[in-house]
Write a protein that holds these residues in place. Sequence first.
Motif, PDB file in Angstrom:
ATOM      1  N   GLN A  33       0.815  -1.217   0.000  1.00  0.00           N
ATOM      2  CA  GLN A  33       0.000   0.000   0.000  1.00  0.00           C
ATOM      3  C   GLN A  33       0.846   1.264   0.000  1.00  0.00           C
ATOM      4  OE1 GLN A  33      -3.452   0.116   2.481  1.00  0.00           O
ATOM      5  NE2 GLN A  33      -3.262  -2.067   2.882  1.00  0.00           N
ATOM      6  N   CYS A  34       0.198   2.334  -0.432  1.00  0.00           N
ATOM      7  CA  CYS A  34       0.865   3.627  -0.530  1.00  0.00           C
ATOM      8  C   CYS A  34       0.968   4.269   0.859  1.00  0.00           C
ATOM      9  CB  CYS A  34       0.013   4.493  -1.443  1.00  0.00           C
ATOM     10  SG  CYS A  34       0.373   6.212  -1.360  1.00  0.00           S
ATOM     11  N   ASN A  35       2.108   4.916   1.126  1.00  0.00           N
ATOM     12  CA  ASN A  35       2.250   5.598   2.420  1.00  0.00           C
ATOM     13  C   ASN A  35       2.400   7.114   2.234  1.00  0.00           C
ATOM     14  OD1 ASN A  35       4.766   5.684   1.332  1.00  0.00           O
ATOM     15  ND2 ASN A  35       5.870   4.935   3.130  1.00  0.00           N
ATOM     16  N   ASN A  36       1.926   7.607   1.076  1.00  0.00           N
ATOM     17  CA  ASN A  36       2.003   9.052   0.817  1.00  0.00           C
ATOM     18  C   ASN A  36       0.627   9.699   0.982  1.00  0.00           C
ATOM     19  OD1 ASN A  36       4.754   8.745  -0.166  1.00  0.00           O
ATOM     20  ND2 ASN A  36       3.804   7.743  -1.924  1.00  0.00           N
ATOM     21  N   ARG A  37       0.623  11.030   0.911  1.00  0.00           N
ATOM     22  CA  ARG A  37      -0.663  11.739   0.984  1.00  0.00           C
ATOM     23  C   ARG A  37      -0.672  12.859  -0.053  1.00  0.00           C
ATOM     24  NH1 ARG A  37      -1.260  14.407   5.508  1.00  0.00           N
ATOM     25  NH2 ARG A  37       0.904  14.148   6.151  1.00  0.00           N
ATOM     26  N   CYS A  38      -0.427  12.492  -1.312  1.00  0.00           N
ATOM     27  CA  CYS A  38      -0.336  13.511  -2.364  1.00  0.00           C
ATOM     28  C   CYS A  38      -1.669  14.264  -2.457  1.00  0.00           C
ATOM     29  CB  CYS A  38      -0.078  12.870  -3.720  1.00  0.00           C
ATOM     30  SG  CYS A  38       1.278  11.705  -3.722  1.00  0.00           S
ATOM     31  N   PRO A  39      -1.633  15.593  -2.467  1.00  0.00           N
ATOM     32  CA  PRO A  39      -2.901  16.335  -2.547  1.00  0.00           C
ATOM     33  C   PRO A  39      -3.640  16.090  -3.857  1.00  0.00           C
ATOM     34  CG  PRO A  39      -1.003  17.811  -2.696  1.00  0.00           C
ATOM     35  CD  PRO A  39      -0.464  16.462  -2.352  1.00  0.00           C
ATOM     36  N   PHE A  40      -2.904  15.686  -4.917  1.00  0.00           N
ATOM     37  CA  PHE A  40      -3.547  15.495  -6.218  1.00  0.00           C
ATOM     38  C   PHE A  40      -3.998  14.053  -6.432  1.00  0.00           C
ATOM     39  CE2 PHE A  40       1.057  15.274  -6.569  1.00  0.00           C
ATOM     40  CZ  PHE A  40       1.233  14.003  -7.082  1.00  0.00           C
ATOM     41  N   CYS A  41      -3.926  13.222  -5.387  1.00  0.00           N
ATOM     42  CA  CYS A  41      -4.234  11.802  -5.546  1.00  0.00           C
ATOM     43  C   CYS A  41      -5.649  11.610  -6.101  1.00  0.00           C
ATOM     44  CB  CYS A  41      -4.126  11.099  -4.200  1.00  0.00           C
ATOM     45  SG  CYS A  41      -4.448   9.336  -4.352  1.00  0.00           S
ATOM     46  N   PHE A  42      -5.744  10.859  -7.171  1.00  0.00           N
ATOM     47  CA  PHE A  42      -7.038  10.658  -7.812  1.00  0.00           C
ATOM     48  C   PHE A  42      -7.996   9.869  -6.913  1.00  0.00           C
ATOM     49  CE2 PHE A  42     -10.039   9.019 -10.935  1.00  0.00           C
ATOM     50  CZ  PHE A  42     -10.319  10.195 -11.608  1.00  0.00           C
ATOM     51  N   PHE A  86      -8.778   2.151  -2.475  1.00  0.00           N
ATOM     52  CA  PHE A  86      -7.545   1.461  -2.123  1.00  0.00           C
ATOM     53  C   PHE A  86      -6.358   2.079  -2.850  1.00  0.00           C
ATOM     54  CE2 PHE A  86      -5.096  -2.311  -1.134  1.00  0.00           C
ATOM     55  CZ  PHE A  86      -5.576  -2.526   0.141  1.00  0.00           C
ATOM     56  N   LYS A  87      -5.329   2.479  -2.094  1.00  0.00           N
ATOM     57  CA  LYS A  87      -4.170   3.114  -2.725  1.00  0.00           C
ATOM     58  C   LYS A  87      -3.012   2.136  -2.768  1.00  0.00           C
ATOM     59  CE  LYS A  87      -5.151   7.698  -0.977  1.00  0.00           C
ATOM     60  NZ  LYS A  87      -4.620   8.837  -0.236  1.00  0.00           N
ATOM     61  N   ASP A  88      -2.698   1.661  -3.974  1.00  0.00           N
ATOM     62  CA  ASP A  88      -1.551   0.767  -4.049  1.00  0.00           C
ATOM     63  C   ASP A  88      -0.327   1.541  -4.515  1.00  0.00           C
ATOM     64  OD1 ASP A  88      -0.901   0.125  -7.060  1.00  0.00           O
ATOM     65  OD2 ASP A  88      -3.077   0.235  -6.897  1.00  0.00           O
ATOM     66  N   ASP A  89       0.807   1.057  -4.143  1.00  0.00           N
ATOM     67  CA  ASP A  89       2.082   1.650  -4.561  1.00  0.00           C
ATOM     68  C   ASP A  89       3.044   0.461  -4.578  1.00  0.00           C
ATOM     69  OD1 ASP A  89       3.853   3.603  -5.300  1.00  0.00           O
ATOM     70  OD2 ASP A  89       4.169   4.407  -3.296  1.00  0.00           O
ATOM     71  N   LEU A  98       4.998   4.064  -9.455  1.00  0.00           N
ATOM     72  CA  LEU A  98       5.165   3.925  -8.004  1.00  0.00           C
ATOM     73  C   LEU A  98       6.112   5.015  -7.526  1.00  0.00           C
ATOM     74  CD1 LEU A  98       7.548   1.099  -6.837  1.00  0.00           C
ATOM     75  CD2 LEU A  98       7.682   2.069  -9.094  1.00  0.00           C
ATOM     76  N   THR A  99       6.191   5.201  -6.212  1.00  0.00           N
ATOM     77  CA  THR A  99       6.975   6.338  -5.690  1.00  0.00           C
ATOM     78  C   THR A  99       8.282   5.927  -5.027  1.00  0.00           C
ATOM     79  OG1 THR A  99       5.847   6.269  -3.563  1.00  0.00           O
ATOM     80  CG2 THR A  99       4.873   7.676  -5.275  1.00  0.00           C
ATOM     81  N   LEU A 100       8.452   4.660  -4.702  1.00  0.00           N
ATOM     82  CA  LEU A 100       9.665   4.133  -4.029  1.00  0.00           C
ATOM     83  C   LEU A 100       9.762   4.547  -2.559  1.00  0.00           C
ATOM     84  CD1 LEU A 100      12.361   4.913  -6.813  1.00  0.00           C
ATOM     85  CD2 LEU A 100      11.194   2.740  -6.444  1.00  0.00           C
TER      86      LEU A 100
HETATM   87  S1  SF4 Z   1      -1.806   6.537  -4.581  1.00  0.00           S
HETATM   88 FE1  SF4 Z   1      -0.294   7.698  -5.757  1.00  0.00          FE
HETATM   89  S2  SF4 Z   1      -1.134   9.765  -5.932  1.00  0.00           S
HETATM   90 FE2  SF4 Z   1      -2.278   8.705  -4.301  1.00  0.00          FE
HETATM   91  S3  SF4 Z   1      -1.234   9.302  -2.428  1.00  0.00           S
HETATM   92 FE3  SF4 Z   1      -0.328   7.387  -3.131  1.00  0.00          FE
HETATM   93  S4  SF4 Z   1       1.420   7.972  -4.389  1.00  0.00           S
HETATM   94 FE4  SF4 Z   1       0.158   9.762  -4.118  1.00  0.00          FE
END
Ligand code: SF4
Length: 448
Positions: A92-101, A115-118, A130-132
């Motif tokens: 799963q993704c551990n970021n909080r990008c403001p532009f996340c779709f 569900f946010k996968d990364d 992915l963001t690494l």
């Molecule tokens: S799913 Fe992608 S865009 Fe959304 S918060 Fe995670 S890295 Fe950022």
Amino acid sequence: MSEVSIRPALITKVLPDSIASEVGFEVGDRIVSINGQRPRDLIDYQFLCADEVLELEVLDTAGKSHQVEIEKDYDDDLGLEFETALFDNLIQCNNRCPFCFIDQQPPGKRQSLYFKDDDYRLSFLYGSYLTLTNLTQREWQRIEQMRLSPLYVSVHATEADVRNRLLKNPRAGQILEQLRWFQKRRLQIHAQVVVCPGINDGVHLERTLLDLASFHKGEVPTVASVAVVPVGLTRFRPAEDELTPVTPEKAAEVIKQVRSLQDKFRDSLGTTFAWLADEWFLIAGEDLPPTSHYEDYPQLGNGVGSIRRFLKEFQEIAKNKLPQKVSPPRRFTWVVGNAVEVAFQPILRQLNQVAGLEVNLVALASNYWGQSITVTGLLTGQDLLEGLQGRDLGDRILLPSVMLKHDEARFLDDITVAELTNQLGVPLLPITDIEELIETCINPEINC
Ligand code: SF4
């Protein structure tokens, strides 16, 4: 990740005339292990299947265990397809990008939509970005040992503070170190930069593209290509998200800036290297670059050159396949996002020159997402219902399958193709590519 969380791989298709069908595999069987090892994902599965002698532990649909031995050439595929590419848990993704779709969707939908996968494995297998920022030591080692290359990395900015701000993650600033890690191991990435006006544009965009270009050298360039993509905002975006939509003026500015860098890259690197997504030109109201601009389309999946390529492929296929006349006569509605309305006119003219064939293009914007310019892949079932209801839709609706979720007859808003067909009273025919578009238009078996 512990071994315990690995599930037996559920078979959803056994290809006809394959080794698996000869051996007697059936849909619903599950592979537990191959040569004593439990595959975590398709990557493990493919790696383990490269042996010439395979001993598989298989559970049949009744849950009974079988040992199956297969002898084959090392490069023979078994001919199996699985329910999913991952037999353990999605990373799963551990970021909080403001532009996340994902965060820009309406509330109250199915849980899986949020569900946010990364996951680097999906990046390797399917080219998702992915963001690494969430990789453990074990996963880095696996990337190295299995040479999982190229990966597709959302860089957005190379300056640590700017990337930290965009991903809202203090680990995000390590991107240049991580690129050096790939470089040392001769592993490659394709990069993307989602431009958010006021945050990573202007001097930051220039810095990012120059930094990434410094990794494009040698026989195996670490950064193979970069896609520059405008941020997409919907009406469901969270309040106070510090984002500004891309205006036509902003798009024109970014096009100018990146074009001047592209000239430099062509001189110094021998490639355009950093590519502008088609959307920039659509937003700015400028002509798309010619087909010759796109080299081998390294960022097609990111909407870079996809319109030009579509037009070119249509010409090539239409030359051989499009007849003078079709019988019985038929009328179709072809529904697309309004972003491609102008670009698709030459295709439309050519289709309508075929006697007996009438194709009407309906180009829609998305009220669902609140976007005045909409790419085809973002149109939802609700958009189609609003845009098509009450019109004379002819015999069939040609539906680009990019609007549907991967492998599902369901739109992004969860409406199904069957529900929409019911409501509109006209069958919808999903169209995957140009070949299918033309074949559907001329198919004599279409009973209108
Ligand atoms: S799913 Fe992608 S865009 Fe959304 S918060 Fe995670 S890295 Fe950022």
